[in-house]
Write a protein that holds these residues in place. Sequence first.
Motif, PDB file in Angstrom:
ATOM      1  N   UNK A 252      -1.017  -9.437  -2.064  1.00  0.00           N
ATOM      2  CA  UNK A 252      -1.270  -8.170  -1.365  1.00  0.00           C
ATOM      3  C   UNK A 252      -1.917  -7.143  -2.297  1.00  0.00           C
ATOM      4  N   UNK A 253      -1.418  -7.059  -3.519  1.00  0.00           N
ATOM      5  CA  UNK A 253      -2.008  -6.126  -4.485  1.00  0.00           C
ATOM      6  C   UNK A 253      -3.456  -6.495  -4.761  1.00  0.00           C
ATOM      7  N   UNK A 254      -3.739  -7.798  -4.877  1.00  0.00           N
ATOM      8  CA  UNK A 254      -5.108  -8.231  -5.126  1.00  0.00           C
ATOM      9  C   UNK A 254      -6.039  -7.927  -3.970  1.00  0.00           C
ATOM     10  N   UNK A 255      -5.563  -8.146  -2.749  1.00  0.00           N
ATOM     11  CA  UNK A 255      -6.389  -7.864  -1.574  1.00  0.00           C
ATOM     12  C   UNK A 255      -6.690  -6.371  -1.469  1.00  0.00           C
TER      13      UNK A 255
ATOM     14  N   UNK B 162       0.822  -1.206   0.000  1.00  0.00           N
ATOM     15  CA  UNK B 162       0.000   0.000   0.000  1.00  0.00           C
ATOM     16  C   UNK B 162       0.859   1.260   0.000  1.00  0.00           C
ATOM     17  N   UNK B 163       1.959   1.250   0.751  1.00  0.00           N
ATOM     18  CA  UNK B 163       2.853   2.407   0.784  1.00  0.00           C
ATOM     19  C   UNK B 163       3.492   2.635  -0.581  1.00  0.00           C
ATOM     20  N   UNK B 164       3.822   1.558  -1.271  1.00  0.00           N
ATOM     21  CA  UNK B 164       4.413   1.687  -2.610  1.00  0.00           C
ATOM     22  C   UNK B 164       3.425   2.329  -3.577  1.00  0.00           C
TER      23      UNK B 164
ATOM     24  N   UNK C 198       1.555   4.735  -2.829  1.00  0.00           N
ATOM     25  CA  UNK C 198       1.416   6.141  -2.466  1.00  0.00           C
ATOM     26  C   UNK C 198       0.528   6.427  -1.278  1.00  0.00           C
ATOM     27  N   UNK C 199       0.061   5.397  -0.591  1.00  0.00           N
ATOM     28  CA  UNK C 199      -0.774   5.624   0.586  1.00  0.00           C
ATOM     29  C   UNK C 199       0.094   5.859   1.820  1.00  0.00           C
ATOM     30  N   UNK C 200      -0.473   6.602   2.745  1.00  0.00           N
ATOM     31  CA  UNK C 200       0.188   6.758   4.042  1.00  0.00           C
ATOM     32  C   UNK C 200      -0.307   5.637   4.945  1.00  0.00           C
ATOM     33  N   UNK C 201       0.615   4.782   5.393  1.00  0.00           N
ATOM     34  CA  UNK C 201       0.257   3.523   6.042  1.00  0.00           C
ATOM     35  C   UNK C 201       0.878   3.443   7.428  1.00  0.00           C
ATOM     36  N   UNK C 202       0.071   2.941   8.372  1.00  0.00           N
ATOM     37  CA  UNK C 202       0.573   2.619   9.707  1.00  0.00           C
ATOM     38  C   UNK C 202       0.398   1.129   9.929  1.00  0.00           C
ATOM     39  N   UNK C 203       1.458   0.457  10.346  1.00  0.00           N
ATOM     40  CA  UNK C 203       1.433  -0.971  10.657  1.00  0.00           C
ATOM     41  C   UNK C 203       1.488  -1.124  12.167  1.00  0.00           C
ATOM     42  N   UNK C 204       0.426  -1.680  12.744  1.00  0.00           N
ATOM     43  CA  UNK C 204       0.322  -1.820  14.201  1.00  0.00           C
ATOM     44  C   UNK C 204       0.557  -3.264  14.608  1.00  0.00           C
ATOM     45  N   UNK C 205       1.510  -3.471  15.492  1.00  0.00           N
ATOM     46  CA  UNK C 205       1.798  -4.776  16.070  1.00  0.00           C
ATOM     47  C   UNK C 205       1.109  -4.845  17.429  1.00  0.00           C
ATOM     48  N   UNK C 206       0.091  -5.688  17.559  1.00  0.00           N
ATOM     49  CA  UNK C 206      -0.640  -5.767  18.829  1.00  0.00           C
ATOM     50  C   UNK C 206      -0.421  -7.092  19.547  1.00  0.00           C
ATOM     51  N   UNK C 207       0.558  -7.857  19.107  1.00  0.00           N
ATOM     52  CA  UNK C 207       0.894  -9.122  19.762  1.00  0.00           C
ATOM     53  C   UNK C 207       2.154  -8.908  20.596  1.00  0.00           C
ATOM     54  N   UNK C 208       1.973  -8.639  21.891  1.00  0.00           N
ATOM     55  CA  UNK C 208       3.119  -8.296  22.735  1.00  0.00           C
ATOM     56  C   UNK C 208       4.046  -9.480  22.964  1.00  0.00           C
ATOM     57  N   UNK C 209       3.586 -10.687  22.672  1.00  0.00           N
ATOM     58  CA  UNK C 209       4.424 -11.870  22.837  1.00  0.00           C
ATOM     59  C   UNK C 209       5.070 -12.311  21.531  1.00  0.00           C
ATOM     60  N   UNK C 210       4.839 -11.567  20.470  1.00  0.00           N
ATOM     61  CA  UNK C 210       5.442 -11.905  19.192  1.00  0.00           C
ATOM     62  C   UNK C 210       6.863 -11.395  19.086  1.00  0.00           C
ATOM     63  N   UNK C 211       7.494 -11.675  17.955  1.00  0.00           N
ATOM     64  CA  UNK C 211       8.890 -11.275  17.771  1.00  0.00           C
ATOM     65  C   UNK C 211       9.064  -9.825  17.396  1.00  0.00           C
TER      66      UNK C 211
END
Length: 343
Positions: free
Chosen positions: A332-335, A135-137, A139-152
């Motif tokens: 990802x492009x299709x979604x 999505x950023x590629x 031209x969108x302004x994108x925020x990626x939120x990690x909400x799994x505190x036990x993940x890597x």
Amino acid sequence: MLTTDPLLARHVLSVVAAVGRAAREPASDDELRRAWRSAGAVLVGADSAARVADLVLPPRTEVWVVGRDDEQAATAAWSSRLRAAVTTLPDGAPDLAAALAGPGPGSGRAEVVALVGGSGGVGASTLAAGLAVTAARDGRRVLLLDTDVLGGGLDVLLGAEHLAGWRWSRFAAARGHLGDLGGQLPRCDGVDVLAVDRAAHDGAVLQADQLAAVLGSALASHDLVVVDLPRTTGPAHDEVLRRAGTVLLLVRADVRGVAGAEACRRELAPRCRDLRVVVRTGRGLRLDPGLVADALDLTLAGVLEEEAGLPVAAERGDPPGHAPRSALGRLCAGLLHAREAVA
């Protein structure tokens, strides 16, 4: 605004007036149905929540269940059923005012897409990162939120773990509207990333107010918010599920994968508007994707094919979705294109 409690009505109207908005009270169920579709926000008193629930109105954003400070438990109980945010007054007046003062629906608020793995290691975090990078590629302004505190940590997946910027520990006391966070967060391949601070973890968990403040602020500043959810979601994640236009459940194409995903489906389906499945195929994963979707009674959103070069690319520091022609890049492009067509 819908309440028969005079004291609660006075509290609500004082907040509404303070932010320069106007409130109207529907006189009938038909008027409520019309207002439900058109109002910038809907404030439902805890005393009137049962009436609204009985009408079985379609899901929408910007719904608040509002109660008195001395009835917090009774007010919070309506959150999942009405898919609404919750606050009590007068103590919660600053949070409610900040929410009402923000931009309303149709004024540039971001789209929210959430992802959940139906089983461990299925690749939900990789797909979330790929969607954000793709999505950023575009031209969108994108925020990626990690909400799994036990993940890597999604910053590791993007190769951004050494970049300066705020992590979740900086938002421990976050409440209300926080403004544009973009300049404060690590940025990689055009994506703003809010990930877990592993050095300051201390067993902490995300709180509902904390996550709601970050998400609500991002809605006003970004075009797309991609949220990586843990397999087991708690009350803090209700705000994400309530606001997400689509929740994608990533499922392995084998019997164990479907069995694990079924438990996730039962937990998620009542709490979100649009739950769809992405099927992970590859060696040993032989079930037909259509059959997997049918078994879960969900719409098939796409297929994530096994990609031998992906782990090697990750070791090189190439973010998921970096190659547009890869299997992940095409998915990802299709979604994203499908979401634009619906919108």
